[in-house]
Each structure stands twice: as structure tokens, then as C-alpha cells.
Design an enzyme around this catalytic site. Sequence first.
Site, PDB file in Angstrom:
ATOM      1  N   GLY A  60       0.786  -1.224   0.000  1.00 53.31           N
ATOM      2  CA  GLY A  60       0.000   0.000   0.000  1.00 53.31           C
ATOM      3  C   GLY A  60       0.822   1.280   0.000  1.00 53.31           C
ATOM      4  N   CYS A  87     -28.355  -8.872 -16.044  1.00 51.82           N
ATOM      5  CA  CYS A  87     -27.762  -8.606 -17.353  1.00 51.82           C
ATOM      6  C   CYS A  87     -28.746  -9.018 -18.441  1.00 51.82           C
ATOM      7  CB  CYS A  87     -26.453  -9.379 -17.520  1.00 51.82           C
ATOM      8  SG  CYS A  87     -25.801  -9.303 -19.213  1.00 51.82           S
ATOM      9  N   CYS A 118     -26.967 -12.145 -20.478  1.00 46.34           N
ATOM     10  CA  CYS A 118     -26.670 -13.448 -19.893  1.00 46.34           C
ATOM     11  C   CYS A 118     -27.426 -13.710 -18.600  1.00 46.34           C
ATOM     12  CB  CYS A 118     -25.162 -13.591 -19.645  1.00 46.34           C
ATOM     13  SG  CYS A 118     -24.592 -12.708 -18.172  1.00 46.34           S
ATOM     14  N   CYS A 163     -23.563  -6.829 -18.653  1.00 48.42           N
ATOM     15  CA  CYS A 163     -22.312  -7.054 -17.923  1.00 48.42           C
ATOM     16  C   CYS A 163     -21.186  -6.185 -18.467  1.00 48.42           C
ATOM     17  CB  CYS A 163     -21.834  -8.498 -18.081  1.00 48.42           C
ATOM     18  SG  CYS A 163     -22.730  -9.688 -17.103  1.00 48.42           S
ATOM     19  N   CYS A 173     -19.452 -12.319 -19.480  1.00 48.62           N
ATOM     20  CA  CYS A 173     -20.790 -12.383 -20.082  1.00 48.62           C
ATOM     21  C   CYS A 173     -20.824 -13.409 -21.214  1.00 48.62           C
ATOM     22  CB  CYS A 173     -21.163 -10.994 -20.600  1.00 48.62           C
ATOM     23  SG  CYS A 173     -22.893 -10.805 -21.034  1.00 48.62           S
TER      24      CYS A 173
END
Lengths: 291, 260, 378
Positions: free
Chosen positions: A32, A241, A244, A266, A272
Site C-alpha cells: 500500500g 444482465c 446473460c 455485464c 458475459c
Amino acid sequence: MAETSGYNFAYLDEQTKRMIRRALLKAIAVPGYQVPFASREMPMPYGWGTGGIQVTASIVGRDDVLKVIDQGADDTTNAVSIRKFFKRTAGIETTTQTHEATIIQTRHRIPEEDLRADQIMVFQVPIPEPLRFLEPRETETRKMHALEEYGLMHVKLYEDISQHGHIATTYAYPVAVKQRYVMDPSPIPKFDNPKINRSPALMLFGAGREKRIYAVPPFTDVHSLDFEDFPFEIQTWREACALCGATGSFLDEIVTDDAGGRMFVCSDTDFCEKRREAGHAGPALAAEGAV
Amino acid sequence: MSDNHEPLLVVDGLSKRYGAQLGCRNVGFSLWPGEVVGVVGESGSGKTTLLNCISARLTPDDGVVRYRTRLGTLSDIYQMSEPERRMLMRTDWAFVHQNPRDGLRMKVSAGANVGERLMAVGARHYGNIRGAADDWLSKVEIDTGRIDDLPATFSGGMQQRLQIARNLVTGPRLVFMDEPTGGLDVSVQARLLDLMRGLVGELGLAAVIVTHDLAVARLLSHRLMVMWRGEVVEQGLTDQVLDDPQHPYTQLLVSSVLQP
Amino acid sequence: MYVPVKGGERAIENAHKLLAEERRGNRDTPDLDVAQIDEQLALAVDRVMTEGSLYDRELAALAIKQARGDLIEAAFLLRAFRTTLARFGYSIPIDTGQMVVRRRISATYKDLPGGQVLGPTFDYTHRLIDFSLLEGADPENLEEGESDMGVTPHVLNILDREGLMEPANGSSGAQERGEDGEVHVGDLTREPLEFPADRDIRLQRLARGDEGFLLALGYSTQRGYGRNHPFAGELRLGEVRVGFVPEELGFEIEIAEITVTECEMVNQFKGSKNVSPQFTRGYGLTFGHCERKAMSMALVDRALRAKELDEEVEAPGQDEEFVLAHADNVEATGFVEHLKLPHYVDFQSELELVRRMRAEIEAAKVRNGDAEQIEAAE
């Protein structure tokens, strides 16, 4: 187009790659923490992924398989451009399939599919400093990180709640890495933040213009900042979606006509497509089939 | 709990120059818990320099400043590491600036201003933080309905009171004040002084107050130090110094105050 | 029915082809000769070399052609090319005191050793468009005369000899000598920019910085935003030799002769009744002939020395982080123009939040409306 045969493997010279790898090692050793590095001018403009490109160029090997996505899709213009760059300068295999890739360079999303320990995510980062919009001075923010003075960050979250009733940050949502450094996970939607926590994959972050590199080693604790009584929440959609039928993925809104017609699809195009290949169908596809 | 017989702050031989200019010279004194020391003098007397040196805002050229931390030991504040010093400045100490804008975040709400120090030391419950801010706003007599307002919308007196709340929320033991009533209307000053006297007494705070206003000094401080041209020319109990000044400069100061 | 759009790769290829077409323009018009750009748009070439940080006239001219005249795009091309070049080492610092001067003026003295030489300048031209240039008529042939310019010492040395000018390395900004006794100069192209920055790094950053940005900042100092009372001590243009000591030889050889523009400003003096006052300086240096840039750079250099000279930092031109972070136009344009990249995922997140907040406000209104109605009914 100019000949690229005069260039080293993956464009950067070995000295530069070594310099970047040293920075990466430092970054992994201090999760970090933003490590300054001497970013090189690349053939793409600053702000268009030069940090991610330099990181990928420094770690890629001849046997690597590279996937490049932007907004979750392989076919957006900049992802195409970057993938082409590595095909030309490194001659390596590229793919659009998440599970086939060993290195995934990304702008603004993490794939929906679970990542593995043999995969590396490389993030393109515009502004690496999570405190930047609270404190524009680099000299001050450096001190704040060094002395773990993150009160100002929580002040911002407090203000959001007092003004809006929620924390108003929806992407580039700040996280605490290993209970120490506060980090900007790049402008991924907060929806993707949980994927960084204790991921088996190594996560590397490159900011070319701002000249900083940082990292989250595998299986590291990464928590999104919040309050005990206002805990961190990811986005949800009412819709599935349209193509899908997925209900747990990040959806893009597509405007279909001038009259306000919309559908949700998606964002992760590979995810997808896989679902559709496996036989799943969303309302739009199903409707089509019914005609 | 600190031992009230031991001094909280010990200053020894403190000097500071600005190039060819003298800031302050060879200043020494001790401060006990719950005691308020006033530092008076005209502008250029060195009192603000002194305040900044003893509150770790300005490194002196000579001398030592020791503070008794919660662990009970007297530590040289300039020998501490920067993290230790900054922690001290955020928890044990408070600094009230003459201009409240220097001591507040003008772009965040009153509530955030008061809550910041709590968040800086790990408070993570929004409701509790807001509750504490609410409490403190009441204590300094600011309408709690204004908790979400920006300080820029407050009057000077209210901003000053907000600054005090922001500083006291972490329960400091020592408060430094730089002309806390400067720039305020006389009636507003009076109200603020009353509040300050109340809080200092209630919380058992030790304080060093720099002021050019003898009335403020008399009202708030137990002891007084008179500065002139960078040096302390007289010190003692406030009433004694003001009612029976010994040094010619002190006499001048006292006599030039308009008597009602 | 919506089909996810594919074909980004083809779209990009076609875009490149269209760009090449537009770059060439009308094929009846003769193709631009790179030599023409070098000779007749010389100041554009100079600017691109300076901001591209690479001295190569032909390359800069080529970049300008490829960039269709967009000078920042051309500088970017040069910078990207520069990255690929092998680094042999550092040259000997150029000695502008040995410059073969073609133009040299000073505003601080009426006359001075070496004289005032106007050289090729727009300065006293009347800005009237010359339509004869449309026909491409050549200017009259000039007679070459004898030059009586000897070595021209720097004007600021005159002040220096009297002790009136602060030393060239500045007061506290003097470079420290390392263990090897050498003065170490940072390299902005090899180290990331960090704050606070020393003067060597600041000058490097300004030298390759955007002329427009520095012009505006320099101008702002003259208008009172951190005024430092500048006088143009000297502006000189000419050729200098570049020396280099290759490791294999162990002695200096001349590897090039380059044109540079140098500006030294004489600024606000420092000192008082008790401390001997001296004038302070600002410095600007560019490749080629870039007066505006050299002068602006000198103004901003001096402004950025505020802290070093114990001056209050109160204006944008004196703010080191602000100036240096935003001076590089290649970085700036990259980030500004990156907004063209798709941001629809982040935007989607914002959309969702805004919709939610609006819905909550509406719901609250309805609740309050109901409450009021109930109250009114009672």
C-alpha cells in the site's frame, strides 16, 4: 507504421526494467505504500496507461499470456491499442479470456471471475494519492502517510454522511492495507473493492504520470474505509444482465433509443460471453428467442 | 493521573533570534497542572515567539522545553521523534490561534471540525462522533442546529468558540492561547472570557495565554509574566504584578490601561 | 436487439489511415520538405527541441511534420524517441561566456563591453502582415561584413566584481560537494520529481516546461503576484561548443556545436541597513532561439527561489509544487486528453448514487407532505 524491430523485448531497455522491478519489490515489501520511480516517456501519452504499461513491460516474460481490459471490456479502443503494443514489442501470446491469462492489465475494473495464485493484475492508476483531493501538497500527504495521520480521510467520509446520508464515493474508494497504509485502489467501482481483499493474485499498481508504484501482495487484508454504524456497501442493481442474466456482476447501462430506452449489460465482456456460451440467457436474449 | 505537585511544563534558558532580530532571550518558568500563566507585553515583546517555541511550532536556538507526558516522565519536546511530538499536539495539547481561521478547517462543517481529532485517534462510530461534537457545541454555547454548517457562516466569536471546542474534544491537559480574544468586539470578548474561565476551571486545564490585554490576563491567569524586548522583566501572581508593579515597564503598561 | 459493439481494432486502423490522409492534405499541394520546416519554421523547431529535451533539428522538423504542426504533439514524439536512446554520459557544462554571440542585449546598461547587438529579432518590426510573402519573393541579399565582436563577458559579472550580485550558485542554494569533492547535479530524466526540489531540478523542469505556462506565470509576477523587480541583465543568442570526455579516451573532445538562448535577470536586492544588500538573479536557458521562453523561465526561476531568499510565498508563481507539478505540457496534455477515454464504469457508479439520492429526497418530500396533510386534516 514505423518498424519496431530495433527495440528491446517489451520496448523498455533492461536497465529501466531493473529499476522498475526494484520499485515493485519495495512496493510489495511495504503493502500500500507509494514508491516513487523514474517513469519513462512511452509512446502513449501520460494518462493513457503508461504506468501500467511500464509495470507490465518490466514483468512480462516470453511465456506469459496477456489480457488487457478497459472498463471491463477487451475491445475498448485503448485496451486494443495496448494489447497491440505488447504483441508488437514482445511478441507474446494475448487473450481475451480471464482464465487463460497470466498477466491482466486493467483500467477501472477487476474481472468477475475469481483470480488464481499464478495470475498478476496490473492496474493503470491516474492519481495514486488517496488524500490528493483533500490535501493537494505532496509534502504534506507524504508526512500524513509516514505518521499514519489519516484523520482527514475520515473527516471526508463524515462530511459525506452528514451531507448526503451516505458515503458519496463510488469509485476509487479508499482502502486500508494491512491495517497500515491508506491506498487508492485506482478508479475501480467500489463494487470491485472486496475482490482485492485476500486475493490469491498479486496486485500491482502503476501511475506513470505521477511516477508512483504500489502493490498488494497475495492474501493481504484490504478493508474499505467506513464507520461502524455506516459500513461499506457495494452497488447493486435491480436488473439482471439483459444478455446473460447474471445478477451478481457489475452492469453497464446502454442507452438504446432517444426515448429513454435502456438496458443493462455485464461490464466484463469475457464473463458475459462465457455465461452465454454455457447457455444462460438474460431477458433481451430470451425475448429474442421467443420471437 | 499526573501528580499535581510535579510541574507539567518546564522551560529553561529559552532563546530565539530571527537573523539580527531578537525574538526572545533566556526565558525560564515552570507550569503546574491546572495553572494558568499569562504572558503580557506589547507587540514585538517576544511573547508570541515564546509561545511558538514552547508549543513545538518554532525550534528555539537555545534552551530546553520539557513536558511531563502521561507516562509521568519529563521529556524534552525537541528530543522526541516527530510522530511523538505530533501525537502530543493532537491529544495532550491544544493551541488556540488568534485568528480562528488558522485553527479551523474552513471547508468542512462545524461537526467535522470538532470530530476530526477524535477520528484522528481512531474513533470509528459516526453516531458517537456526532454526539460528541453535539455535546461540545453546547458546551461552547453554539446552537447545535448549526452542526452541519460551514465555519465561514459563523460570526468571529462563534468561530473562536468552535476553535476551542475542536481543541478540547480530546481532553488535553495543556492549552496554548495566542491572543484568543483579539479582533473580537468587547461584548463578545467578555462572553468568550467567561466561557474560557469556566472550561479551564471545570477541566482543570493548564494554560499559557499570550495577550496584550491586561484585563484578559487578570481575568484568566493565576500568574503573570511581563515581557519587554524579548526578555521577561517581571513575573509573579497576577494580582500582585498588576496592583503593585515593580519594573518600570510593567508600571508603564499598567498605568496606560484606561481606567473606567 | 443490442449487440455488444466489436471491431475496436479495425476502427483504430482506419482512424490511423484517415489521419495519414489528412496529414498529407491535398495531394496537388507539394509535400512539405523537412528541410523547409527546419529552415523556414526554425522557431517552431527550436521550441520543439527545447520542450522535447533533445537537440536534433532534423528530428524536430520531422516530428513537426508528423504532428501536422501541433508543437506539443511534436515535443511528445521527441520525448518518446529520447527514451529509446542509449545514454553515454553527461557532457561538460557548456560555457555560455565563450559563446559566439549573434544577438546580445542588456537593459541594465546603456553600453557595455562587447556592445549591444540586435541580431535577428522581431523586436522593432511593425506587425504588419507582409503580403509579398504570399508570392515567395526572396529578401535582398545581405553583404557579409567583418565582425568586431570579441569575447563578450557576461553582464552580471560586472555587478559581481563590485560585489553587487549574489554569487552564481545562489546564497543557500549552493550545491553541496559530495564525498568525491564533486558538485552533484540531479537528473530529472532519471529520478522522479520530489518536493521540495533543489534549484538544479527546478531549472531542468522549467527548461523543458511549457512556454505558455511559464509566460503566464512570469507575467503574473510582473503584475504583482510575487513581484521581484526584474531587469533584463542580459539576453544572448549564439553558438556554444559541447565538450565530452569519453571513458576510452580520458580527454575532452568536442562533439557538437549548438545554438542556445540565455537570459539572466537582475532582481530585487536582498539585504538591509545592516546586512550588505546584493541583487538576486533569475536564470533561463533554451535550445535554439526562444527568447520568450528564456525570459519567462528566468522570471519564474527567481520567483521559485522565494523560500531560499526568505521571502513570503504568496503567489502562484512562487509556489514550487504548483508550478513544477504542472509545468510539463506532455504530462499535462496526456492527462487532460485522457478524459476522452471511456469512463463509463465510473460514471455508472456516480449515476447510480445520484439517482438514489434524488429518490430519497423525493421520498422524504412525500413523507413530509403526508405528515403535513395529516396535520392539516387534524
